[in-house]
Design an enzyme around this catalytic site. Structure first.
Site, PDB file in Angstrom:
ATOM      1  CG  ASN A  64     -39.581 -39.989  52.804  1.00  0.00           C
ATOM      2  OD1 ASN A  64     -39.953 -40.237  51.658  1.00  0.00           O
ATOM      3  ND2 ASN A  64     -39.981 -38.908  53.480  1.00  0.00           N
ATOM      4  CE  LYS A  77     -37.717 -36.116  52.611  1.00  0.00           C
ATOM      5  NZ  LYS A  77     -37.480 -34.868  53.276  1.00  0.00           N
ATOM      6  CG  HIS A  97     -42.947 -36.411  55.382  1.00  0.00           C
ATOM      7  ND1 HIS A  97     -42.523 -35.139  55.070  1.00  0.00           N
ATOM      8  CD2 HIS A  97     -41.851 -37.102  55.767  1.00  0.00           C
ATOM      9  CE1 HIS A  97     -41.210 -35.071  55.262  1.00  0.00           C
ATOM     10  NE2 HIS A  97     -40.776 -36.248  55.683  1.00  0.00           N
ATOM     11  CD  GLU A 106     -40.574 -33.144  52.741  1.00  0.00           C
ATOM     12  OE1 GLU A 106     -40.815 -34.101  51.989  1.00  0.00           O
ATOM     13  OE2 GLU A 106     -39.460 -32.963  53.277  1.00  0.00           O
ATOM     14  CD  GLU A 136     -39.733 -37.463  59.722  1.00  0.00           C
ATOM     15  OE1 GLU A 136     -38.731 -38.089  59.398  1.00  0.00           O
ATOM     16  OE2 GLU A 136     -40.487 -36.918  58.892  1.00  0.00           O
ATOM     17  N   GLY A 160     -34.069 -32.181  56.684  1.00  0.00           N
ATOM     18  CA  GLY A 160     -33.341 -31.669  55.519  1.00  0.00           C
ATOM     19  C   GLY A 160     -32.522 -30.418  55.807  1.00  0.00           C
ATOM     20  CB  SER A 172     -30.460 -33.838  59.952  1.00  0.00           C
ATOM     21  OG  SER A 172     -31.050 -32.802  59.174  1.00  0.00           O
TER      22      SER A 172
END
Ligand code: PEP
Length: 254
Positions: free
Chosen positions: A12, A14, A98, A100, A170, A176, A216
């Protein structure tokens, strides 16, 4: 590694990579990964690079994914992109929900379910993301959150569509941050999600659905994570932005 489900590892990217940078990355990946047959390898560039990346990977074992799409098929939705438009670039997968997007665009489970249906209607395979925040884990609410997200984001899919759907577990606190879930935490959550699929769909569906881990993932932890019985691949953010680290994750997972 002997699993009945084929591993699927997706990068991904992003909001990273110009077209030139994207082409650089996939050229490297094509060389590094040309002999890999054991893993479905997916790259998910930003929309602006889909066209050029699509051409660049035509003759390779890399597959193309997008990072989002609209739940609608056509019309007055400024800034949105439909599943059919993605198909024009030979996109095969689309990341949906996702964390985010759940956080910054306030995407709900209901919306994600509509998008998943729209993806299937265009023969795109959705990668539906679920996962708890740190506060939710610390409050022992992980299973409750996963239950709500899995049932809500997959509502309305047929058994056949579910088998062609990928789930990405996730944990938000691991995205991240450099903090990876332990193999035990990952396996426990994946087994729980598979159990939910058994109840919402059926046991055959549950056995066939691929569940990726994301948060991660790096070359040094990929092997151990992928060796868990219910971990069927990875959704990789930061480490998918460089040829060497993404290629090593894939090679270390076989
Ligand atoms: C992600 O955003 O899907 C992700 C897993 O990111 P990272 O690998 O950087 O934690």
């Amino acid at each position: 590694m002997n699993k009945t489900r084929k591993l699927i590892i997706a990068g991904n990217w992003k909001m990273n990579k110009t077209v030139a940078e994207a082409l650089d990355l996939v050229r490297g990946l094509k060389i590094e990964l040309s002999t890999v047959k054991e893993v479905d390898i997916v790259v998910c560039p930003p929309f602006t690079a889909l066209g050029e990346v699509s051409k660049a990977i035509l003759d390779s074992n890399l597959r193309l994914g997008a990072q989002n799409m609209s739940e609608h098929n056509v019309g007055a939705y400024t800034g949105e992109i439909t599943a059919v438009m993605l198909k024009e670039f030979s996109v095969r997968y689309v990341i949906l929900g996702h964390s985010e997007r759940r956080q910054y665009q306030r995407e709900s489970n209901e919306l994600i379910a509509k998008k998943a249906l729209a993806a299937h209607n265009a023969a795109l395979k959705p990668i539906v993301c679920v996962g708890e925040t740190l506060a939710e884990r610390e409050a022992n609410r992980t299973q409750e959150i996963l239950d709500t997200q899995v049932r809500g984001s997959l509502a309305g899919l047929t058994n056949d569509q579910m088998v062609e759907t990928i789930i990405a577990y996730e944990p938000v606190w691991a995205i991240g941050t450099g903090k990876t879930a332990t193999t035990e935490q990952a396996q426990e959550a994946h087994a729980f999600i598979r159990g939910l699929l058994g109840k919402s769909f059926d046991e055959t569906v549950a056995r066939r659905v691929r569940i990726q881990y994301g948060g991660s993932v790096k070359p040094s932890n990929a092997r151990e994570l992928m060796s868990q019985p219910d971990v069927d691949g990875a959704l990789v953010g930061g480490a998918s932005l460089e040829t060497r680290s993404f290629a090593e994750i894939i090679k270390n997972s076989i």
